[in-house]
Design a protein around this motif. Structure first.
Motif, mmCIF file in Angstrom:
data_model
loop_
_atom_site.group_PDB
_atom_site.id
_atom_site.type_symbol
_atom_site.label_atom_id
_atom_site.label_comp_id
_atom_site.label_asym_id
_atom_site.label_seq_id
_atom_site.Cartn_x
_atom_site.Cartn_y
_atom_site.Cartn_z
ATOM 1 N N LEU A 24 0.989 -1.205 0.102
ATOM 2 C CA LEU A 24 -0.032 -0.053 0.103
ATOM 3 C C LEU A 24 0.765 1.268 0.194
ATOM 4 O O LEU A 24 0.464 2.221 -0.682
ATOM 5 C CB LEU A 24 -0.995 0.183 1.313
ATOM 6 N N SER A 25 1.964 1.257 0.887
ATOM 7 C CA SER A 25 2.711 2.469 0.832
ATOM 8 C C SER A 25 3.537 2.661 -0.321
ATOM 9 O O SER A 25 3.712 3.848 -0.710
ATOM 10 C CB SER A 25 3.643 2.455 2.089
ATOM 11 N N VAL A 26 4.090 1.348 -1.027
ATOM 12 C CA VAL A 26 5.126 1.388 -2.341
ATOM 13 C C VAL A 26 4.129 1.921 -3.380
ATOM 14 O O VAL A 26 4.301 2.741 -4.243
ATOM 15 C CB VAL A 26 5.577 0.268 -2.245
ATOM 16 N N LYS A 27 2.910 1.301 -3.577
ATOM 17 C CA LYS A 27 2.203 1.668 -4.954
ATOM 18 C C LYS A 27 1.673 2.988 -5.036
ATOM 19 O O LYS A 27 1.410 3.216 -6.011
ATOM 20 C CB LYS A 27 1.148 0.687 -4.918
ATOM 21 N N GLU A 28 1.635 3.786 -4.049
ATOM 22 C CA GLU A 28 1.164 5.150 -4.067
ATOM 23 C C GLU A 28 2.200 6.062 -4.741
ATOM 24 O O GLU A 28 2.194 7.214 -4.975
ATOM 25 C CB GLU A 28 0.849 5.802 -2.748
ATOM 26 N N GLN A 29 3.649 5.672 -4.439
ATOM 27 C CA GLN A 29 4.863 6.340 -4.881
ATOM 28 C C GLN A 29 4.695 6.638 -6.343
ATOM 29 O O GLN A 29 4.427 5.821 -7.254
ATOM 30 C CB GLN A 29 5.993 5.924 -4.355
ATOM 31 N N ASP A 30 5.404 7.880 -6.762
ATOM 32 C CA ASP A 30 5.285 8.174 -7.991
ATOM 33 C C ASP A 30 6.062 7.277 -8.766
ATOM 34 O O ASP A 30 5.602 7.262 -10.213
ATOM 35 C CB ASP A 30 5.992 9.709 -8.154
ATOM 36 N N PHE A 31 7.167 6.725 -8.538
ATOM 37 C CA PHE A 31 7.793 5.780 -9.411
ATOM 38 C C PHE A 31 7.188 4.528 -10.091
ATOM 39 O O PHE A 31 7.197 4.329 -11.236
ATOM 40 C CB PHE A 31 9.301 5.228 -9.023
ATOM 41 N N VAL A 32 6.064 4.320 -9.176
ATOM 42 C CA VAL A 32 5.219 3.254 -9.794
ATOM 43 C C VAL A 32 4.366 3.817 -10.816
ATOM 44 O O VAL A 32 4.117 3.352 -11.811
ATOM 45 C CB VAL A 32 4.304 2.444 -8.500
ATOM 46 N N GLU A 33 3.749 5.046 -10.589
ATOM 47 C CA GLU A 33 2.846 5.739 -11.573
ATOM 48 C C GLU A 33 3.873 6.008 -12.813
ATOM 49 O O GLU A 33 3.202 5.661 -14.081
ATOM 50 C CB GLU A 33 2.422 7.038 -10.841
ATOM 51 N N ALA A 34 4.820 6.412 -12.468
ATOM 52 C CA ALA A 34 5.781 6.741 -13.514
ATOM 53 C C ALA A 34 5.918 5.400 -14.534
ATOM 54 O O ALA A 34 5.952 5.463 -15.770
ATOM 55 C CB ALA A 34 7.080 7.292 -13.244
ATOM 56 N N THR A 35 6.293 4.187 -13.826
ATOM 57 C CA THR A 35 6.491 3.050 -14.566
ATOM 58 C C THR A 35 5.015 2.550 -15.221
ATOM 59 O O THR A 35 5.145 2.240 -16.707
ATOM 60 C CB THR A 35 6.872 1.750 -13.589
ATOM 61 N N ARG A 36 4.071 2.626 -14.626
ATOM 62 C CA ARG A 36 2.767 2.427 -15.535
ATOM 63 C C ARG A 36 2.798 3.466 -16.699
ATOM 64 O O ARG A 36 2.314 2.899 -17.748
ATOM 65 C CB ARG A 36 1.646 2.683 -14.553
ATOM 66 N N GLY A 37 3.046 4.713 -16.525
ATOM 67 C CA GLY A 37 3.059 5.750 -17.645
ATOM 68 C C GLY A 37 4.119 5.157 -18.817
ATOM 69 O O GLY A 37 3.819 5.674 -19.929
ATOM 70 N N LEU A 38 5.006 4.210 -18.566
ATOM 71 C CA LEU A 38 5.879 3.731 -19.680
ATOM 72 C C LEU A 38 4.870 2.531 -20.312
ATOM 73 O O LEU A 38 5.592 2.377 -21.430
ATOM 74 C CB LEU A 38 6.879 3.331 -19.231
ATOM 75 N N GLY A 39 3.929 2.368 -19.867
ATOM 76 C CA GLY A 39 3.239 1.255 -20.661
ATOM 77 C C GLY A 39 3.342 -0.254 -19.985
ATOM 78 O O GLY A 39 3.127 -1.162 -20.796
ATOM 79 N N ALA A 40 3.946 -0.187 -18.657
ATOM 80 C CA ALA A 40 4.272 -1.576 -18.090
ATOM 81 C C ALA A 40 2.929 -2.251 -17.626
ATOM 82 O O ALA A 40 2.087 -1.525 -17.290
ATOM 83 C CB ALA A 40 5.358 -1.220 -17.078
ATOM 84 N N SER A 41 2.857 -3.368 -17.341
ATOM 85 C CA SER A 41 1.690 -4.169 -17.024
ATOM 86 C C SER A 41 1.617 -4.113 -15.643
ATOM 87 O O SER A 41 2.851 -4.096 -14.976
ATOM 88 C CB SER A 41 1.742 -5.642 -17.482
ATOM 89 N N ASP A 42 0.748 -4.651 -15.027
ATOM 90 C CA ASP A 42 0.646 -4.867 -13.547
ATOM 91 C C ASP A 42 1.635 -5.920 -13.094
ATOM 92 O O ASP A 42 2.100 -5.573 -12.056
ATOM 93 C CB ASP A 42 -0.947 -5.147 -13.147
ATOM 94 N N LEU A 43 1.675 -6.875 -13.707
ATOM 95 C CA LEU A 43 2.677 -8.009 -13.425
ATOM 96 C C LEU A 43 4.030 -7.633 -13.252
ATOM 97 O O LEU A 43 4.825 -7.862 -12.581
ATOM 98 C CB LEU A 43 2.576 -9.269 -14.143
ATOM 99 N N TYR A 44 4.268 -6.954 -14.498
ATOM 100 C CA TYR A 44 5.845 -6.160 -14.647
ATOM 101 C C TYR A 44 5.985 -5.275 -13.291
ATOM 102 O O TYR A 44 7.200 -5.411 -12.765
ATOM 103 C CB TYR A 44 5.955 -5.527 -15.924
ATOM 104 N N ILE A 45 5.146 -4.451 -13.078
ATOM 105 C CA ILE A 45 5.329 -3.343 -11.862
ATOM 106 C C ILE A 45 5.172 -4.079 -10.639
ATOM 107 O O ILE A 45 6.504 -3.805 -9.846
ATOM 108 C CB ILE A 45 4.237 -2.415 -12.072
ATOM 109 N N LEU A 46 4.537 -4.971 -10.341
ATOM 110 C CA LEU A 46 4.655 -5.947 -9.291
ATOM 111 C C LEU A 46 5.905 -6.583 -8.901
ATOM 112 O O LEU A 46 6.683 -6.535 -8.087
ATOM 113 C CB LEU A 46 3.532 -6.944 -9.151
ATOM 114 N N VAL A 47 6.379 -7.433 -10.064
ATOM 115 C CA VAL A 47 7.585 -8.207 -9.990
ATOM 116 C C VAL A 47 9.042 -7.232 -9.850
ATOM 117 O O VAL A 47 9.742 -7.317 -9.078
ATOM 118 C CB VAL A 47 7.727 -9.077 -11.088
ATOM 119 N N ARG A 48 9.018 -6.222 -10.935
ATOM 120 C CA ARG A 48 10.279 -5.387 -10.734
ATOM 121 C C ARG A 48 10.398 -4.366 -10.039
ATOM 122 O O ARG A 48 11.424 -3.995 -9.628
ATOM 123 C CB ARG A 48 10.272 -4.862 -12.421
ATOM 124 N N HIS A 49 9.189 -3.724 -9.521
ATOM 125 C CA HIS A 49 9.320 -2.644 -8.579
ATOM 126 C C HIS A 49 8.806 -2.881 -7.263
ATOM 127 O O HIS A 49 9.349 -2.274 -6.370
ATOM 128 C CB HIS A 49 8.452 -1.288 -9.400
#
Ligand SMILES: Nc1ncnc2c1ncn2[C@@H]1O[C@H](COP(=O)(O)OP(=O)(O)OP(=O)(O)O)[C@@H](O)[C@H]1O
Ligand SMILES: [Mg+2]
Lengths: 276, 308
Positions: free
Chosen positions: A157-182
């Motif tokens: 909950l605390s990590v997923k609100e951070q900008d870098f998660v949103e920024a990575t989503r903004g690159l077109g990354a999938s949920d699975l990628y964001i979960l596993v990599r970030h």
């Protein structure tokens, strides 16, 4: 990595734990006797050259039983924590990352488990399932998984609100990628720390249940049930209880040292020098 | 290039029983032409970041239509949206928070390239070093973690990362607000150069009037989720028509209206009339009762006020 070894807690923890693993792995070579061999000629003997830790009421070598007992304790500790971690990470991730109905259901389940005092739950389960090592592990996993699920959910909950998660989503990354990599790499340190501490706790709890007669059954050498064996002879032959007691204490302490040390070293923000 | 029509964003707050809706972005419309820099100014809390993120669908708009390069973005499904995302990038307010603390510079910059696929390891490495140079970092920064670099350096990494996905459109959300003045100037200069060299279309969000004046071709003044005035930057600075815009551009020393925090006021009172009415020095009865409509002053200058 190299700087970790400089941490005294980690160093002590690692030395003790690796010695335990070696002893457990090479138990047949290390133990002077067969741990289950009954010899009525040498009952309740104090420590000697032949039996360095003495013998119990059935004439079994206590040192050998402790050496073989390390196998059981480490196995139970690691298995219980792996099981709890697996359930905790999967449910905690679903709950924390995706939220919504799944989150509600999982958190109610966690609350339900937490409403029952943990020792009571473990005893009730171990009692219902019947004695045996696998049932002992199931009972302990039932007690342990909730804390991992909660820690994982909270960290996500605390990590997923951070900008870098949103920024990575903004690159077109999938949920699975964001979960596993970030997300998972950023929450794994606290999880590893509590898992390390948890192994010590699981070993202690397993010994406690076995001491009470649930869990691992004689003649299997197990530290908790060895304590139980020695209970009646505490006055006459204290060494029957002292050595298994020490074994439990040292092992639990070692995992606590390692866990505490890792807590200090894990976060790259706490590291000082610039690595090249 | 980009057209936003009647974009709305509400947040719900409060428990399950008493749900409250706060309108943070209120029916805004604007267009940005190719290669143009569009400035969005307004005081803290007026909804600039929310407008930027909704435009890119980083947060789901409540309603409205967004057309990017002829594509209706609001209609795209998750998968199609993911494909489009590299073409529109956002630079967040806080550079330190927009980089994964566990990733070194080179990995952060390489990520968009990896995600796109089709490049060999060597090519990615070369492109990363090229980008590091483009944004004015040294090769040695490649092996550093975000916490080992300054805010200005991190903002350069963020820029390089955004450029790595070859965007056509960038939303820059106060890219310099956390930096000190001399670093601010460097970053703005760099952004201007990049914009020119790469023909980027930019939406530049800021509360600093000097910065919009310097950076943007056209601009909009936002107040409590609404665009009050919009037009060519030069026009607005020379002859702002909306009382709020006038206050911003020439703050009266006696009145501290211009610096009052919008958040301190009750923003969701469903009061009819003009949003600026409570603070407007020229307010009339009509302003309290009737919501103003956008009025076209000339081809590209619009004002939301009864009094113009
Ligand atoms: N996720 C959210 N949930 C509820 N309210 C939100 C959320 N995000 C923003 N808000 C509210 O929306 C309003 C506008 O926020 P926003 O961040 O868009 O303002 P801003 O103009 O970017 O301000 P600043 O200049 O300080 O960055 C604020 O009052 C904020 O409290
Ligand atoms: Mg903002």
């Amino acid at each position: 990595m190299r700087s970790w070894i400089k941490n005294r807690n980690i160093l002590i923890g690692l030395i003790i734990i690796s010695s335990l693993i070696i002893i457990a792995a090479f138990a047949p070579q290390v133990a002077p006797h067969d741990p289950t061999e009954v010899n009525s000629m040498v009952r309740l003997q104090p420590p000697s050259k032949e039996y360095p830790f003495g013998t119990d009421h059935m004439g079994r070598c206590i040192l050998s039983r402790i050496v073989y007992g390390a196998r059981i304790s480490l196995l139970v500790g690691v298995a219980v924590i792996s099981g709890s971690l697996f359930i905790g990470i999967v449910l905690g991730t679903i709950s924390g990352y995706f939220g919504g109905l799944a989150d509600d259901v999982i958190m109610r389940l966690v609350d339900g488990f937490l409403a029952i005092p943990s020792m009571f739950l473990a005893l009730a389960l171990a009692g219902t399932l019947g004695p045996g090592m696998v049932n002992l592990m199931i009972a302990l996993i039932a007690v342990e998984w909730t804390s991992y699920a909660r820690v994982v959910r909270g960290s996500i909950l605390s990590v997923k609100e951070q900008d870098f998660v949103e920024a990575t989503r903004g690159l077109g990354a999938s949920d699975l990628y964001i979960l596993v990599r970030h997300i998972l790499p950023n929450i794994i340190s606290p999880v590893i720390v509590i898992a390390t501490l948890g192994i010590g706790y699981a070993i202690l709890a397993a010994a406690g249940l076995s001491f009470l007669g649930f869990g691992v059954q004689p003649p299997t050498p197990e530290w908790g049930s060895m304590l139980d064996d020695g209970r009646l002879f505490m006055r006459k032959a204290p060494y029957i209880m002292v050595f298994p007691g020490l074994a439990i204490m040292i092992t639990v302490l070692a995992f606590n040292f390692l866990g505490d040390g890792l807590r200090d070293e894990m976060d790259p923000r706490f590291r000082k020098e610039i690595p090249h | 290039m980009l057209e936003v029509i009647n974009l709305d964003k509400c947040f719900s707050s409060g428990g399950m029983m008493k749900k409250k809706y706060i309108k943070v972005v209120d029916r805004i419309s604007f267009q940005i032409g190719r290669g143009e820099t569009f400035g969005l100014v307004g005081e803290s809390g007026c909804g600039k970041t929310t407008a930027g993120k909704s435009t890119l669908r980083l947060i789901e708009p409540t309603s409205g239509k967004i057309v990017f390069d002829g594509i209706d973005v609001t209609k795209l499904k998750t998968k199609e949206m993911r494909k489009l995302r590299p073409r529109m990038q956002m630079i967040f307010q806080d550079p330190d928070a927009s980089l994964d603390p566990r990733m070194k510079t080179e990995r952060s910059i390489a990520e968009p390239l990896r995600l796109r696929g089709g490049l060999s390891k060597r090519e990615i490495e070369e492109r990363v070093m090229e980008l590091i140079e483009t944004v004015g970092l040294n090769p040695e920064h490649a092996h550093r973690y975000p916490y080992q670099m300054s805010g200005g350096q991190n903002q350069r990494v963020v820029l390089a990362r955004a450029l790595a996905s070859n965007p056509d459109f960038i939303v820059a959300d106060e890219p310099t607000s956390g930096l000190d003045v001399s670093v601010q100037a460097q970053i703005l200069k760099l952004m201007n150069e990049l914009k020119r060299d790469l023909n980027l279309t930019t939406m530049f969000i800021t509360h600093d009037l000097e910065v919009v004046k310097h950076m943007s071709d056209r601009m909009a003044v936002m107040y409590r989720g609404k665009i009050l005035e919009m037009g060519e930057t030069e026009n607005i600075f020379n002859c702002a028509r909306h009382p709020y815009a006038q206050l911003l551009i020439e703050p009266q020393p006696s009145e501290d209206l211009g610096v009052q925090d919008a958040e301190s006021e009750n923003r969701n009172g469903d009061r009819p009339g003009c949003v600026f009415y409570p603070r407007c020095p020229f307010a009339e009865k009509n302003c309290m009762e009737k919501e103003p409509e956008m009025i076209k002053m000339n081809r590209d200058h619009q004002v939301l006020c009864h009094l113009v």
